[in-house]
Design a protein around this motif. Structure first.
Motif, PDB file in Angstrom:
ATOM      1  N   PHE A 172      -4.919  -3.083 -11.084  1.00 21.42           N
ATOM      2  CA  PHE A 172      -4.872  -2.931 -10.361  1.00 21.42           C
ATOM      3  C   PHE A 172      -5.481  -4.270  -9.102  1.00 21.42           C
ATOM      4  N   ARG A 173      -6.527  -4.762 -10.106  1.00 12.12           N
ATOM      5  CA  ARG A 173      -7.052  -6.036  -9.664  1.00 12.12           C
ATOM      6  C   ARG A 173      -6.168  -6.753  -9.228  1.00 12.12           C
ATOM      7  N   LEU A 174      -5.376  -6.941  -9.982  1.00 13.68           N
ATOM      8  CA  LEU A 174      -3.801  -8.362  -9.894  1.00 13.68           C
ATOM      9  C   LEU A 174      -3.266  -7.943  -8.827  1.00 13.68           C
ATOM     10  N   VAL A 175      -3.460  -6.310  -8.125  1.00  9.72           N
ATOM     11  CA  VAL A 175      -2.543  -6.366  -6.837  1.00  9.72           C
ATOM     12  C   VAL A 175      -2.976  -6.304  -5.552  1.00  9.72           C
ATOM     13  N   THR A 176      -4.732  -5.817  -5.290  1.00  7.90           N
ATOM     14  CA  THR A 176      -5.306  -5.089  -4.479  1.00  7.90           C
ATOM     15  C   THR A 176      -7.066  -6.293  -4.761  1.00  7.90           C
ATOM     16  N   ASP A 177      -7.314  -6.148  -3.130  1.00  8.71           N
ATOM     17  CA  ASP A 177      -8.841  -6.157  -3.518  1.00  8.71           C
ATOM     18  C   ASP A 177      -9.705  -4.763  -3.969  1.00  8.71           C
ATOM     19  N   VAL A 178      -9.045  -3.531  -3.276  1.00 11.33           N
ATOM     20  CA  VAL A 178      -9.449  -2.709  -3.079  1.00 11.33           C
ATOM     21  C   VAL A 178     -10.443  -1.930  -4.577  1.00 11.33           C
ATOM     22  N   ILE A 222      -4.753   7.163  -6.072  1.00  9.81           N
ATOM     23  CA  ILE A 222      -4.320   6.127  -6.029  1.00  9.81           C
ATOM     24  C   ILE A 222      -2.907   5.610  -4.977  1.00  9.81           C
ATOM     25  N   ASP A 223      -2.579   6.268  -5.255  1.00  6.38           N
ATOM     26  CA  ASP A 223      -1.219   5.851  -4.107  1.00  6.38           C
ATOM     27  C   ASP A 223      -1.721   6.016  -2.633  1.00  6.38           C
ATOM     28  N   ALA A 224      -2.356   6.451  -2.528  1.00  6.64           N
ATOM     29  CA  ALA A 224      -2.585   6.342  -1.164  1.00  6.64           C
ATOM     30  C   ALA A 224      -4.227   5.806  -0.860  1.00  6.64           C
ATOM     31  N   ALA A 225      -4.441   5.235  -1.898  1.00 10.00           N
ATOM     32  CA  ALA A 225      -5.974   4.609  -1.730  1.00 10.00           C
ATOM     33  C   ALA A 225      -5.303   2.835  -1.502  1.00 10.00           C
ATOM     34  N   ILE A 226      -4.332   2.402  -2.329  1.00 11.10           N
ATOM     35  CA  ILE A 226      -3.515   1.548  -2.745  1.00 11.10           C
ATOM     36  C   ILE A 226      -2.125   0.394  -1.567  1.00 11.10           C
TER      37      ILE A 226
END
Length: 199
Positions: A122-128, A195-199
């Protein structure tokens, strides 16, 4: 943003739930000589596989949306390496087909099950900060969520690679029942939803 990917995950997870229900119904109708535990084991493996597939598809989809300018980029996106062949395709054809093929090829060798690997993807698509945000969504500590996911993946690996056999004598198989499996599937659904809600 991930309506299709989360819906696909839920369909795949439903397959695991159906297997668990089948094992429960069969065990009530047959004698104890017929062991339905392997159906439960397969249900647990299918649940983890559904989660792994969700991460693969969600990350791939978001990478394409970033490339298309629909989603904002992040530093991790620019660290994804592509082959010169893909660069050539991008220059000659444009679009995102080249990137989709590259992501699928590179990620086909990876599993996104262990918490660290999921966060890396997920680091590939978000800074979260993934597990921090997921834990907030779930109302649990990040360490508790990651620990439970690790235990579940470890059990999946014991089933898939060790026939779910305890290595200490008398080398019996680890116990499993519908409660263990259904709780595990519920947990995986909660994690994917968070995950869906967080990103």
């Amino acid at each position: 943003m991930s309506a299709f990917e989360i819906a696909m995950f839920r369909r795949n997870l439903q397959h695991a739930r159906d297997l668990s229900a089948t094992a429960t119904v069969l065990s009530a109708q047959v004698t104890s000589v017929i062991d339905t535990d392997d159906i439960l084991r397969y249900a647990l493996v299918q649940g983890v596989s559904a989660f792994d597939h969700f991460v693969h598809e969600e990350v791939r989809s978001r990478m394409l949306l970033i490339q298309s300018g629909v989603l904002p980029d992040c530093p991790g996106f620019f660290r994804f390496r592509v082959s010169l062949r893909s660069v050539g395709l991008a220059l000659s054809q444009g679009g995102t087909g080249w990137l989709e093929a590259e992501v699928r090829e590179q990620h086909s060798y990876l599993s996104f099950q262990q918490p660290d690997k999921v966060a890396d993807a997920f680091r590939l698509v978000t800074d979260v900060i993934l597990w921090q945000e997921v834990s907030k969504q779930m109302g649990q500590s990040a360490e508790d969520v990651k620990r439970r996911l690790k235990l579940l993946v470890d059990r999946r690996n014991k089933i898939a690679h060790e026939s779910d056999t305890d290595p200490t004598p008398p080398r019996t198989r680890y116990p499993i029942d519908a409660i263990i499996v259904n709780d595990s599937l519920d947990f995986l659904e909660s994690v994917a939803g968070a995950i869906d809600a967080a990103i």
